[in-house]
Structure formats: structure tokens, C-alpha cells
Design a protein around this motif. Structure first.
Motif, mmCIF file in Angstrom:
data_model
loop_
_atom_site.group_PDB
_atom_site.id
_atom_site.type_symbol
_atom_site.label_atom_id
_atom_site.label_comp_id
_atom_site.label_asym_id
_atom_site.label_seq_id
_atom_site.Cartn_x
_atom_site.Cartn_y
_atom_site.Cartn_z
ATOM 1 N N ILE A 269 -1.969 -7.505 4.369
ATOM 2 C CA ILE A 269 -1.573 -6.357 3.833
ATOM 3 C C ILE A 269 -0.299 -6.317 3.137
ATOM 4 C CG2 ILE A 269 -0.421 -3.932 4.635
ATOM 5 C CD1 ILE A 269 -3.426 -4.359 5.416
ATOM 6 N N ARG A 270 -0.264 -5.739 2.049
ATOM 7 C CA ARG A 270 0.905 -5.818 1.187
ATOM 8 C C ARG A 270 1.657 -4.428 1.045
ATOM 9 N NH1 ARG A 270 -0.300 -7.327 -4.911
ATOM 10 N NH2 ARG A 270 -1.517 -5.429 -4.979
ATOM 11 N N HIS A 271 2.923 -4.256 1.297
ATOM 12 C CA HIS A 271 3.667 -2.842 1.416
ATOM 13 C C HIS A 271 3.884 -2.391 -0.045
ATOM 14 C CE1 HIS A 271 4.345 -4.258 5.726
ATOM 15 N NE2 HIS A 271 4.032 -2.896 5.830
ATOM 16 N N THR A 272 3.833 -1.223 -0.287
ATOM 17 C CA THR A 272 4.265 -0.506 -1.592
ATOM 18 C C THR A 272 5.669 0.127 -1.305
ATOM 19 O OG1 THR A 272 2.762 1.120 -1.264
ATOM 20 C CG2 THR A 272 2.114 -0.781 -2.379
ATOM 21 N N ASP B 137 8.183 -5.074 10.771
ATOM 22 C CA ASP B 137 8.101 -3.681 10.054
ATOM 23 C C ASP B 137 8.452 -2.558 10.778
ATOM 24 O OD1 ASP B 137 6.638 -5.322 8.064
ATOM 25 O OD2 ASP B 137 4.625 -4.370 8.510
ATOM 26 N N ASP C 190 9.612 -9.023 2.761
ATOM 27 C CA ASP C 190 8.811 -7.748 2.725
ATOM 28 C C ASP C 190 9.155 -7.013 4.207
ATOM 29 O OD1 ASP C 190 6.478 -6.166 1.472
ATOM 30 O OD2 ASP C 190 5.524 -6.963 3.597
ATOM 31 N N SER C 191 9.350 -7.437 5.070
ATOM 32 C CA SER C 191 9.549 -6.819 6.650
ATOM 33 C C SER C 191 10.763 -6.154 6.524
ATOM 34 C CB SER C 191 9.272 -7.623 7.650
ATOM 35 O OG SER C 191 7.886 -8.166 7.854
ATOM 36 N N SER D 251 1.037 1.143 2.038
ATOM 37 C CA SER D 251 0.417 -0.216 2.046
ATOM 38 C C SER D 251 -0.940 -0.409 1.518
ATOM 39 C CB SER D 251 0.209 -0.416 3.753
ATOM 40 O OG SER D 251 -0.468 0.233 4.315
ATOM 41 N N GLU D 252 -1.295 -1.412 1.093
ATOM 42 C CA GLU D 252 -2.614 -1.698 0.694
ATOM 43 C C GLU D 252 -3.143 -3.028 1.137
ATOM 44 O OE1 GLU D 252 -1.391 -1.016 -3.441
ATOM 45 O OE2 GLU D 252 -0.787 -3.001 -3.846
ATOM 46 N N THR E 280 10.695 -3.051 4.471
ATOM 47 C CA THR E 280 9.844 -1.759 5.204
ATOM 48 C C THR E 280 10.708 -1.529 6.196
ATOM 49 O OG1 THR E 280 7.783 -3.188 4.671
ATOM 50 C CG2 THR E 280 7.778 -1.592 6.486
#
Length: 375
Positions: free
Chosen positions: A249-252, A301, A123-124, A139-140, A127
Motif C-alpha cells: 500500500i502506498r499512501h497519497t 499509520d 510514510d507512516s 491509499s492505493e 500519514t
């Protein structure tokens, strides 16, 4: 029996006894050795290591290899002889068992932790790469876990996006905690959520998709005391209200980036994944200029490169695979520089941007100007 013969016999028997003890005696150590390397620009098992869907991507060539370390299992106990042999070898690292497996950790626990760290690293890496390219990253706030037997079980689910609590919008973990702990234990909190998206197999989708209009729903969750869920909770928190969820936190992303490596864990491939993603998204990239580059390093990130474990074994793995250059986190430079394999140049690396500049120097034949672990 003459005294001299008796003395020699006694010494021989003592030596045999010591040898038997050293062979049979187990010691609390774990062994590390060089593991396989994986080319982030290439294929693994017939499929690209990095696949871009929903956006133009470009062919990649050359080698940009992430490195790994092989570690003996949590239940492995070497004999004293094996440990000594390991200490004498250059391609084996013998370390205290608890340095690798904290007390009580099983192989299954370690595998789960490594998988979670690997997912976070992916994920990082996505990002950091997209930020470097100027691609917007969203992010959400989501439910990361639900405690078994907690009030939230069956009401909230891992992967649900949390939009508001008690009607007030929330965008951070601290805001959720503050909203829940305003309640007295026994009261209920109302979570406004967008239920997780499921893939065809019924599990959480690999990448979050934009919520359809009207997808939000209110979920009422009773609260209990923190101590009811965690008897070991600190006294200052024990009587606060809780519902039994972990949040994060989840990135989109505007398109999908899949990293297809199996049976690899831990966070140390983040830098190399970011570089591979950037090359895939750059027309005519050729990020290595035909050179064999390997490396390691966690990444956050914002593209900051962090230290990893087992650096001595990773540089051996890289050289054995044919690497000429090795991107080395600055914090690992001192250890790595102690015994550099012949023909391998260590490149000190602090950030993703710095790694890209080093690769540019490698491509243009300015290797002498590279930031070195020796400088």
C-alpha cells in the motif's frame, strides 16, 4: 635457575601469552555508541529537514531532535580487550553480532534494509501527522518489487498502481494473491494498472500524483509455479500460480511533505518526524515552548508509538546535545530508566496524541504531571 625465579618467569611468560591472546583474539560482538541528533524543526546542510509544498506552512523554532546510534560495520570484529573495555564504558553498548547483523548480512544488505525502513517510517510519519490534524489521506495498491527473471519482469514495474486483476477491482494485497492463485500455472492474469509517475530524473516520483484520465492500461502476465521463482517455498504454496511481484500500500497526500535527511536509516525517527510535520502545519505552533526536547520511537499509520533499539545510547546522545526532555516509547522505559543522564527527564510515550499532550504540559510548565518512565 632457582625455583622461585623459574616460577616467576613462567608466570610472567604466561601473563604475556594471555595478554597477547586477549589482544589478538577476535570475538563475535558489535559495538553501539551515541550518534548525532537532528532537529526536525531546523535545517540540515542548509536546507529544512521538513519541507511542505502545496500547502501553507509556518516557521518553526526550538529543538525537537531525533536521535541516532552509531554501529560498527558487519565485518568488524573487536578483540577481547576492546570488547571488555566497551563493556566497562557507559557510552558504549557491546551486543552479540547476530543481534544487529543477522547471519550472512553484509554492510550493503544492512544499508539497503535501513533505507527501506527509513522510507517506510517517513510514510507512516506523514500519514499519522495528517490524520492527527484531520487531513484526508488516501491509499492505493502498488507493485513494490518485481522478481528478476519472473514473468512480470519488463511488464510490471515497481511503483505501478494496481487497479484490477482479470477485470475485478482490487484494493488489498490479499485480493491480488487470491486473483492470481485462481489461475493454473501457465495461464495468464490480466493486470489493470496505472503506470508509475516518473520524476525529472526518470525515477519513481517521491509522491504519487492523481492518475490522468485514460492512464490505465491492461497488462497480460503469464503465471508460473511459485516453486519456479522460489525453490524454498513451503510445500503448500509451491504449486500455486505466481507472476513474481511484491505488492503493498502506498499512501497519497493532498500536498507534498519532504523529509531531507541523508545517511540516516532505520524506522526509529517516525514519532519525531510526525511531531515536526504537525508543528510545520500549525499556525503559531511553537510545539516545544522553547524547551529542548528530543526523542525516539517508531510510529504506525494510526499514531501508535513502538519500541526501538539502542535506547541507552540515544538518551546519552540527547543529553550531550542539550536535551531537557526525552520522549521515550513505553516499551523502552524500563531499560532507559536504569541509567538516566543527569538533567534529562524521560517522558513515557505510547501514541502521537499522547506525545502532543506531553508537549503541551512542557510548554505550560506542568512538567511534574508528565507521564514518567519511573511511574
Amino acid at each position: 635457575m632457582p625455583r622461585r625465579s623459574a616460577t616467576m618467569l613462567a608466570a610472567t611468560l604466561l601473563l604475556i601469552a594471555l595478554l597477547c591472546v586477549s589482544v589478538l583474539m577476535k570475538v563475535p560482538y558489535t559495538e553501539m555508541s551515541p550518534g548525532p541528533t537532528y532537529n526536525t524543526l531546523g535545517d540540515q546542510g542548509g536546507k529544512p529537514v521538513i519541507t511542505i509544498t502545496g500547502h501553507d506552512s509556518y516557521p518553526t523554532t526550538g529543538h525537537l531532535n531525533m536521535t541516532t546510534v552509531q554501529v560498527t560495520g558487519a565485518r568488524y570484529e573487536p578483540s577481547l580487550v576492546n570488547a571488555v573495555i566497551g563493556w566497562l564504558r557507559d557510552d558504549v553498548l557491546v551486543v552479540p553480532h547476530d543481534n544487529v547483523y543477522p547471519k550472512g548480512q553484509t554492510d550493503a544488505d544492512a544499508k539497503k534494509q535501513n533505507a527501506e525502513e527509513f522510507a517506510s517510517s517517513e510514510d507512516s510519519a506523514r500519514t499519522a501527522a495528517l490524520k492527527q490534524l484531520g487531513v484526508p489521506v488516501g491509499s492505493e495498491l502498488i507493485v513494490k518489487s518485481v522478481t528478476a527473471g519472473a514473468p512480470a519482469e519488463g511488464r510490471l514495474h515497481a511503483g505501478d498502481q494496481i487497479v484490477a486483476v482479470d477485470g475485478a477491482a482490487v484494493t488489498s494485497v490479499d485480493q491480488v494473491v487470491a486473483a492470481v492463485t485462481k489461475h493454473k500455472p501457465g495461464e495468464s492474469a490480466v493486470f489493470t494498472v496505472v503506470p508509475r509517475v516518473k520524476d525529472a530524473a526518470g525515477g519513481p516520483a517521491a509522491a504519487a500524483q492523481p492518475a490522468a484520465p485514460g492512464a490505465r492500461t491492461d497488462v497480460t502476465v503469464p503465471t508460473v509455479k511459485v516453486r519456479d521463482l522460489d525453490p524454498k517455498a513451503p510445500a503448500e504454496r509451491a504449486d500455486l500460480a505466481a507472476v513474481g511481484i511484491g505488492t503493498g500500500i502506498r499512501h497519497t497526500y493532498p500536498f507534498q511533505i519532504d523529509i531531507g535527511l541523508q545517511d540516516v536509516g532505520g524506522p526509529s525517527a517516525g514519532l519525531m518526524f510526525s511531531l515536526g510535520i504537525i508543528d510545520k502545519l500549525t499556525p503559531g505552533g511553537d510545539i516545544t515552548g522553547g524547551k529542548f526536547v528530543a526523542g525516539t520511537g517508531t510510529i504506525d499509520d494510526d499514531g501508535k508509538v513502538g519500541p526501538i533499539g539502542g535506547i541507552a545510547m540515544k538518551i546519552i546522545a540527547a543529553r550531550d546535545a542539550g536535551a531537557e526532555y526525552f520522549l521515550t516509547p513505553s516499551s523502552n522505559c524500563a531499560e532507559a530508566a536504569k541509567n538516566v543522564p543527569s538533567g534529562l527527564t524521560l517522558v513515557r510515550t505510547d501514541t502521537l496524541d499522547g506525545a502532543l499532550k506531553s508537549l503541551e504540559q512542557i510548554r505550560s510548565g506542568q512538567a511534574s504531571a508528565l507521564p514518567s518512565c519511573a511511574k
